[in-house]
Design an enzyme around this catalytic site. Structure first.
Site, mmCIF file in Angstrom:
data_model
loop_
_atom_site.group_PDB
_atom_site.id
_atom_site.type_symbol
_atom_site.label_atom_id
_atom_site.label_comp_id
_atom_site.label_asym_id
_atom_site.label_seq_id
_atom_site.Cartn_x
_atom_site.Cartn_y
_atom_site.Cartn_z
ATOM 1 N N TYR A 166 39.513 61.861 83.993
ATOM 2 C CA TYR A 166 38.515 62.387 83.053
ATOM 3 C C TYR A 166 37.538 63.303 83.778
ATOM 4 C CZ TYR A 166 38.894 60.015 78.466
ATOM 5 O OH TYR A 166 39.257 59.620 77.199
ATOM 6 N N ARG B 76 35.106 76.402 83.637
ATOM 7 C CA ARG B 76 35.581 77.340 82.619
ATOM 8 C C ARG B 76 34.412 77.745 81.719
ATOM 9 N NH1 ARG B 76 36.589 79.846 78.588
ATOM 10 N NH2 ARG B 76 38.360 79.718 77.158
ATOM 11 N N ASP C 70 32.140 81.540 81.023
ATOM 12 C CA ASP C 70 31.637 82.087 79.757
ATOM 13 C C ASP C 70 30.139 82.354 79.845
ATOM 14 O OD1 ASP C 70 34.112 81.958 78.532
ATOM 15 O OD2 ASP C 70 33.783 79.934 77.770
ATOM 16 N N MET D 239 28.029 85.802 79.238
ATOM 17 C CA MET D 239 26.972 85.970 78.240
ATOM 18 C C MET D 239 25.697 86.491 78.859
ATOM 19 S SD MET D 239 27.965 82.708 76.010
ATOM 20 C CE MET D 239 26.535 81.818 76.288
ATOM 21 N N PHE E 19 30.606 82.946 73.175
ATOM 22 C CA PHE E 19 29.577 81.911 73.011
ATOM 23 C C PHE E 19 30.105 80.708 72.240
ATOM 24 C CE2 PHE E 19 27.928 84.773 69.452
ATOM 25 C CZ PHE E 19 28.159 83.908 68.408
ATOM 26 N N ASN F 215 34.453 54.916 82.255
ATOM 27 C CA ASN F 215 35.751 54.332 82.532
ATOM 28 C C ASN F 215 35.796 53.729 83.919
ATOM 29 O OD1 ASN F 215 38.396 54.297 81.116
ATOM 30 N ND2 ASN F 215 37.607 56.218 80.352
ATOM 31 N N ASP G 48 40.014 45.123 83.931
ATOM 32 C CA ASP G 48 40.326 46.371 83.227
ATOM 33 C C ASP G 48 39.567 46.394 81.910
ATOM 34 O OD1 ASP G 48 41.474 48.822 82.531
ATOM 35 O OD2 ASP G 48 43.386 48.266 83.419
ATOM 36 N N ASN H 53 43.504 53.365 76.401
ATOM 37 C CA ASN H 53 42.629 54.162 77.246
ATOM 38 C C ASN H 53 43.353 55.404 77.734
ATOM 39 O OD1 ASN H 53 40.222 54.584 78.497
ATOM 40 N ND2 ASN H 53 40.572 53.138 80.163
ATOM 41 N N SER I 107 43.707 57.810 74.918
ATOM 42 C CA SER I 107 42.452 58.535 74.714
ATOM 43 C C SER I 107 42.342 59.713 75.668
ATOM 44 C CB SER I 107 41.253 57.619 74.967
ATOM 45 O OG SER I 107 41.192 56.618 74.019
ATOM 46 N N THR J 180 42.344 63.796 74.736
ATOM 47 C CA THR J 180 41.261 64.696 75.121
ATOM 48 C C THR J 180 41.815 65.904 75.868
ATOM 49 O OG1 THR J 180 39.839 62.774 75.328
ATOM 50 C CG2 THR J 180 39.036 64.808 76.299
ATOM 51 N N THR K 253 38.446 60.289 71.352
ATOM 52 C CA THR K 253 37.093 59.823 71.619
ATOM 53 C C THR K 253 36.781 58.561 70.825
ATOM 54 O OG1 THR K 253 36.493 62.128 71.925
ATOM 55 C CG2 THR K 253 34.703 60.567 71.707
ATOM 56 N N THR L 107 38.332 55.706 72.485
ATOM 57 C CA THR L 107 37.522 55.317 73.648
ATOM 58 C C THR L 107 36.355 54.454 73.206
ATOM 59 O OG1 THR L 107 38.069 57.319 74.848
ATOM 60 C CG2 THR L 107 36.069 56.195 75.515
ATOM 61 N N THR M 167 35.369 46.124 75.043
ATOM 62 C CA THR M 167 35.312 45.676 76.435
ATOM 63 C C THR M 167 33.964 45.046 76.743
ATOM 64 O OG1 THR M 167 36.776 47.488 77.037
ATOM 65 C CG2 THR M 167 35.578 46.417 78.822
ATOM 66 N N HIS N 248 23.651 64.883 65.688
ATOM 67 C CA HIS N 248 22.517 64.331 66.409
ATOM 68 C C HIS N 248 22.869 63.084 67.214
ATOM 69 C CE1 HIS N 248 18.633 64.665 67.966
ATOM 70 N NE2 HIS N 248 18.675 63.362 68.025
ATOM 71 N N GLU O 278 25.547 62.629 68.531
ATOM 72 C CA GLU O 278 26.324 63.184 69.640
ATOM 73 C C GLU O 278 25.448 63.474 70.862
ATOM 74 O OE1 GLU O 278 29.257 63.767 70.639
ATOM 75 O OE2 GLU O 278 29.069 65.371 72.106
ATOM 76 N N TYR P 221 22.897 61.955 71.792
ATOM 77 C CA TYR P 221 22.587 60.691 72.467
ATOM 78 C C TYR P 221 23.817 60.094 73.124
ATOM 79 C CZ TYR P 221 17.908 61.119 70.935
ATOM 80 O OH TYR P 221 16.646 61.599 70.786
ATOM 81 N N SER Q 80 19.560 54.681 85.932
ATOM 82 C CA SER Q 80 19.109 53.290 86.050
ATOM 83 C C SER Q 80 19.870 52.532 87.129
ATOM 84 C CB SER Q 80 19.268 52.568 84.714
ATOM 85 O OG SER Q 80 18.567 53.261 83.717
ATOM 86 N N SER R 24 12.634 45.992 78.602
ATOM 87 C CA SER R 24 12.160 47.155 77.847
ATOM 88 C C SER R 24 13.210 48.262 77.902
ATOM 89 C CB SER R 24 10.828 47.642 78.405
ATOM 90 O OG SER R 24 11.005 48.135 79.711
ATOM 91 N N THR S 109 12.460 56.980 74.858
ATOM 92 C CA THR S 109 12.858 57.814 76.000
ATOM 93 C C THR S 109 11.721 57.876 77.015
ATOM 94 O OG1 THR S 109 14.030 59.095 74.335
ATOM 95 C CG2 THR S 109 13.986 59.977 76.550
ATOM 96 N N LYS T 176 11.579 54.840 79.101
ATOM 97 C CA LYS T 176 12.550 54.868 80.201
ATOM 98 C C LYS T 176 12.034 55.681 81.380
ATOM 99 C CE LYS T 176 16.734 54.125 77.588
ATOM 100 N NZ LYS T 176 17.873 53.801 78.443
ATOM 101 N N HIS U 189 15.623 74.975 75.046
ATOM 102 C CA HIS U 189 15.353 73.546 74.889
ATOM 103 C C HIS U 189 16.608 72.703 75.074
ATOM 104 C CE1 HIS U 189 14.688 69.648 73.152
ATOM 105 N NE2 HIS U 189 15.568 69.908 72.210
ATOM 106 N N PHE U 190 17.683 73.048 74.376
ATOM 107 C CA PHE U 190 18.809 72.103 74.471
ATOM 108 C C PHE U 190 19.532 72.205 75.799
ATOM 109 C CE2 PHE U 190 21.128 75.300 71.725
ATOM 110 C CZ PHE U 190 22.147 75.602 72.607
ATOM 111 N N HIS U 191 19.456 73.392 76.454
ATOM 112 C CA HIS U 191 20.000 73.423 77.813
ATOM 113 C C HIS U 191 19.117 72.616 78.759
ATOM 114 C CE1 HIS U 191 22.482 76.759 76.290
ATOM 115 N NE2 HIS U 191 23.315 76.406 77.242
#
Lengths: 210, 124, 666
Positions: free
Chosen positions: C61, C71, C75, C79, C102, C123, C134, C141, C144, C148, C200, C203, C210, C283, C285, C287, C298, C314, C358, C361, C418-420
């Site tokens: 994976y 790859r 791209d 861009m 894009f 995994n 396992d 598994n 899966s 992918t 997915t 999985t 498991t 959304h 996704e 997380y 952690s 906590s 968040t 954490k 922001h999302f990057h």
């Protein structure tokens, strides 16, 4: 051992009761895994239900639920599926008792009622398309055909699985792994009936009476 | 694996103790079938009988459907509230919450949008 | 006979994709020939392709993910360079090609880069941390993974045969409907994601089962390492969210293939329903991507601070809270749709609320470091960089969660930044931290520290130089996905940004150098003991690399910090725990099911994209036959004799005993 020590040991063992004893056995693991898979399947149906609920009024000038749905046929379909589910329950009891004849018979009854259900549904779909109320007609009909058709597709794939299961029992007998698959199949078949309860209520009854 | 665990957990779809029950579980399925048939019949007949105040009909039908789903879950899927079923029930509750959020959320959001944006489909 | 597929599908008139495709095809061919000539095929088939070992699958994976991240990075380079030169000119990429780039960038990075990386780490690590042999369903598994890989193959195939989607990383209708996208691009997108999406979901099912059902004796919920908790939350989200994606894409496909009216702008369709459903998946996704990364930090932060994680409970509560609230915020991706003030207000509030766990954490990691003996190794550098970067990204996210502000910033470069900021700063930094951290466990030698350090510095600096300017141009009104522009004020920022790409490129090259140097010098980087970082969780108690069965005897866990405590006790008494009684171990046999099923899935996907209906039927029968053949197997397991287990474990214990003398207990 003194009395207090024994009491202490007893309370200790009670406290330990819920603690974890290691990996679960295969039947529990397989059943639970399939249960989780079924929940994900429920979410697929939830999305289709949501699409139906949003698009139900978008008839695009075409026929709506009132004009199309025939509740008598739906009632018969519902009965057929319910009996099929019941027979499937009997099949899992037969498998549990390792009665091959009972298992084949019950599975066959399951399949027959499943086929009746599918036949009625296909008949209904053909009737709609005949009237010019195919899925391309409107957003409402697209959502209807997809939601009900997705359930029908599940039943059809379930039939394929059903006969594969009969063949497996015939070839391999009631081995542990086969028993686990029978458990999964019966979960699948019962779950489809639960989804059908949602469909006949939210699609057909709400459609006709609201 | 161990016996202690066996008591504490059941696979979904398995009855906790099939052997000790009268009729080996056939009874359970039959009771389930009877209840389900009754609830289904009520749902189909109720609107035609004019027994229920019409505006409350959707709620009545919804209650019947949820009750029947409960019957199926308990009598056919054997998922109960027993101590051996905690994980199974938790998973089901999580699934039910997600289903509720997706359907309820979508309907609410799209209805609000249609109302605000004057979607022609709403005025047909 | 071949549906829509003709020679026109090969882009002979477009030199860039053709050349790129030819180079990739030749490279793949060269690798295949090299492998065959060297006689490695039987080894690869036996030990990797048909392997159902969670460790091998995890490594595959991650390898797939690294390949796809590169790859996707190509791209990204195209861009950024296009936008640097396309000021009052057309640049070097024509619009239809730029749009494909894009779209492919987002699709590949999210679905075939970030997700497989996280799933790969889960995994590899989760069964080891749970102290078991396992996952619940080892063959599943493998299925899966190969599904992918099948999706990744289809997306990359579109480079050469046909075209890719031009509609962005999510195919928004009506643009993605047949009327406006008659080509096969959207079909490539949809079928690739349907196939990998099945993988997915499987999985998710596998890992939820498991973690809830397969744990070492005594490993109660509140003794599981945080990584297992975040893996549980991420997989619950997969199980609950991915079906929505499957259903939504299925509806879009019905629109495209059979003329249904779900999302069309005629015939009673409702295109905004697509936005609603796709983000109900989309959304959760994000997380799914970030929670495992939280788990990695952690593990890394406590290990290199020499302290248990601060606020374990906590941390667990925050993880599960995120898991639930993740399903109640999806509308913030389309505030501008016009659902009204009340709907926007509630979803805006929920979006602000989800920032709270968040934040909990972040503080927990900081307090874990506080007062600890912090070692700034490479995983720790990534972790600290993450804490700073992710906080910035999170704060801009809270800004975007305010509906009035979102009306100004929706679909601007500010959003892109922001999302990057959260995905690169969170998921990618986490992935690289995790890879560096667990690399010695997987291969038996550490990655070179010096080179890895420079790689991290350059990548982190590159990230900031690329994306901070994008916040500025976003506030100056630049929208996303512009093929060219004529606002002079944006130009300097675009030039700064492209310089950042250069820095990131250096970072990536240095990462490759790190791996090369580490393999070359592996003898000096060897991890003899199996615990190179002085770790605290169970994976460090077995050998590096672990034997197929992970643990000679399943550990009996009696404490949150079980491994740490037995290690300290052993160090104090200078003796290892008593030798256990070894027994035969049953392990699942290898299976080609995954590979063969994915082969048929690829064929089916390809046939569906090009409308080759007979091939669809053949592939379906093939896939069904594969599963029946699997179900007909009589021997599912092979036995590893107790003598072998004992021999392996004696070697491990000898290494441990030697290391014990040098170890000073805390």
């Amino acid at each position: 051992m003194s009395a207090t020590a024994a009491a202490h040991a007893a309370s200790h063992s009670v406290a330990r009761m819920p603690s974890h004893t290691g990996p679960a056995n295969k039947r529990i693991v397989t059943g639970y895994g399939f249960w989780i898979f079924l929940l994900s399947d429920f979410v697929i149906f939830a999305s289709l239900f949501a699409a139906f609920a949003v698009l139900v009024h978008n008839t695009n000038g075409g026929p709506g639920p009132h004009e199309l749905f025939d509740l008598k046929s739906v009632a018969v379909e519902t009965g057929a599926l319910l009996l099929s589910t019941y027979a499937c329950g009997l099949a899992s009891i037969a498998a549990h008792r390792r009665s091959a004849i009972g298992f084949y018979l019950a599975m066959l009854v399951t399949a027959i009622f499943g086929a009746v259900f599918l036949g009625l549904e296909i008949n209904e779909f053909y009737g709609f398309i005949d009237k010019g109320a195919g899925p391309q007609r409107s957003g409402f009909l697209s959502a209807f055909f997809t939601l009900v058709g997705c359930h029908g597709l599940h039943v059809s794939l379930g039939m394929l699985w059903l006969f594969t299961m009969i063949a497996q029992v015939f070839a391999k007998g009631f081995r542990d792994d086969i028993q686990r698959r029978i458990l999964c199949f019966s979960l699948f078949w019962h779950a489809l009936d639960i989804i059908w309860v949602g469909i006949f209520t939210a699609v057909y009854l709400y459609g006709v009476y609201l | 694996m161990s016996d202690a665990r066996q008591i504490l957990e059941t696979a979904p779809g398995d009855e906790a103790d099939v052997e000790h029950e009268f009729g080996g579980g056939v009874m359970g399925y039959t009771v389930g079938l009877g209840l389900a048939a009754l609830l289904t019949a009520t749902a189909f007949v109720l609107p035609a009988l004019n027994l229920v105040w019409p505006p409350s009909l959707p709620i009545a039908l919804g209650v019947l459907a949820i009750a029947q789903m409960g019957v199926h879950v308990v009598f056919f899927l054997h998922v109960t509230t027993g101590p051996d079923n905690v994980n199974n029930v938790l998973a089901l509750a999580f699934g039910a919450l997600i289903v509720f959020l997706i359907i309820g959320g979508s309907v609410w959001i799209m209805h609000a949008m249609n109302a605000n944006m004057m979607n022609p489909a709403m005025h047909m | 006979m071949l549906g829509k597929l003709t020679w026109d599908a090969i882009p002979f008139d477009q030199p860039i994709p053709l050349a790129a495709g030819a180079v990739v095809a030749l490279a793949v061919l060269a690798v295949l020939i090299y492998i065959t000539v060297k006689g490695w095929v039987p080894y690869l088939w036996r030990e990797w392709i048909t392997s159902v070992d969670h460790k091998r699958i995890g490594v595959m994976y991650v390898a797939l993910a690294i390949l796809m991240l590169m790859r996707g990075f190509i791209d990204a380079v195209m861009m950024r360079t296009q936008q640097a030169v396309a000021f009052r000119s057309n640049g070097y990429l024509p619009p239809e090609h730029f749009n494909q780039i894009f779209s492919a960038h987002g699709t590949i990075m999210i679905f075939f880069g970030a997700m497989p990386f996280m799933i790969g780490l889960m995994n590899f690590v989760v069964p080891l941390q749970l102290g078991v042999r396992d996952v619940a369903f080892p063959t599943l598994n493998s299925v899966s993974f190969w599904l992918t890989a099948s999706g990744a193959l289809l997306v990359n195939l579109s480079l050469v045969v046909g075209e890719f989607s031009r509609t962005g990383w999510l195919p928004f209708p009506p643009l993605s409907e047949m009327t406006y996208s008659p080509g096969v691009g959207v079909d490539y997108y949809c079928w690739a994601l349907q196939i990998s999406g099945v993988g997915t979901v499987l999985t998710g099912v596998n890992f939820v089962t498991t973690i809830l059902k397969i744990r070492a004796p005594g490993m109660t919920y509140m003794r599981m390492p945080i990584f297992c908790w975040t893996a549980l939350a991420a997989n619950l989200l997969i199980v609950a969210a991915f079906p929505v994606l499957t259903a939504t894409l299925a509806m879009l496909l019905l629109d495209r293939y059979l003329g249904f009216h779900f999302f069309t702008n005629t015939g009673g369709g409702n295109m905004m329903m697509f936005m609603n459903l796709i983000w109900a998946w989309g959304h959760p996704e994000v997380y799914i991507l970030i929670l495992p990364a939280f788990g990695v930090f952690s593990c890394v932060v406590p290990t290199f601070s020499g302290k248990p994680v601060f606020g374990y409970r906590s941390m667990v509560m925050a993880t599960m809270a995120i898991c639930l609230i993740a399903f109640m915020v999806w509308l913030h991706h389309f505030f501008t749709m016009g659902a009204g003030g009340d709907v926007n207000a509630i979803f805006g509030t929920m979006s602000a609320i989800i920032a709270v766990p968040t934040g909990v954490k972040i503080f927990n990691w900081l307090f874990t470091m506080y007062g600890g003996r912090v070692r700034f190794t490479v995983p720790m550098i990534w972790s600290v960089a993450f804490m700073i970067t992710f906080t910035v990204g999170g704060l801009t996210g809270v800004l975007l969660a305010v509906p009035p502000a979102d009306f100004m910033l929706h679909n601007s470069m500010f959003l892109v930044a922001h999302f990057h900021n959260v995905i690169v700063g969170g998921t990618v930094f986490g992935a690289l931290a995790g890879m560096t951290y667990w690399f010695p466990k997987a291969f038996g030698f550490r990655l070179h520290e010096g080179w890895g350090r420079w790689s991290a510095y350059f990548t982190i600096a590159g990230f900031y130089v690329v994306f901070m300017p994008l916040y500025v141009v976003g506030l100056e009104g630049m929208t996303r996905r512009l093929q060219h522009y004529d606002v002079g004020a944006w130009r300097p920022w675009m030039m700064v940004s492209v310089f950042g790409v250069l820095l990131a490129l250096v970072g990536i090259v240095l990462e490759i150098v790190t791996i090369y140097v580490s393999i070359r010098d592996r003898e000096s980087l060897r991890d003899e003991v199996g615990d190179p970082w002085d770790g605290r969780t169970l994976e460090w108690s077995t050998a590096s690399p672990p034997p197929e069965y992970n643990f000679a005897v399943l550990p009996h866990v009696d404490h949150e910090e079980y491994y740490w405590r037995i290690k300290q006790a052993a160090a104090r008494s200078e003796t290892l725990p008593e030798e256990p009684h070894y027994v035969d171990i049953e392990m699942p046999r290898n299976s080609a099911t995954g590979f063969v099923a994915a082969f048929f899935a690829t064929v089916m996907g390809f046939a569906l994209i090009w409308h080759i209906w007979w091939m669809v039927g053949v592939a379906f029968v093939g896939a069904y036959a594969t599963f029946v053949a699997f179900a007909w197997r009589d021997h599912e397991e092979h036995v590893i004799p107790a003598e072998t287990v004992a021999r392996n474990d004696h070697a491990r214990r000898a290494a441990r005993a030697k290391a014990l003398k040098a170890y000073s207990p805390r």
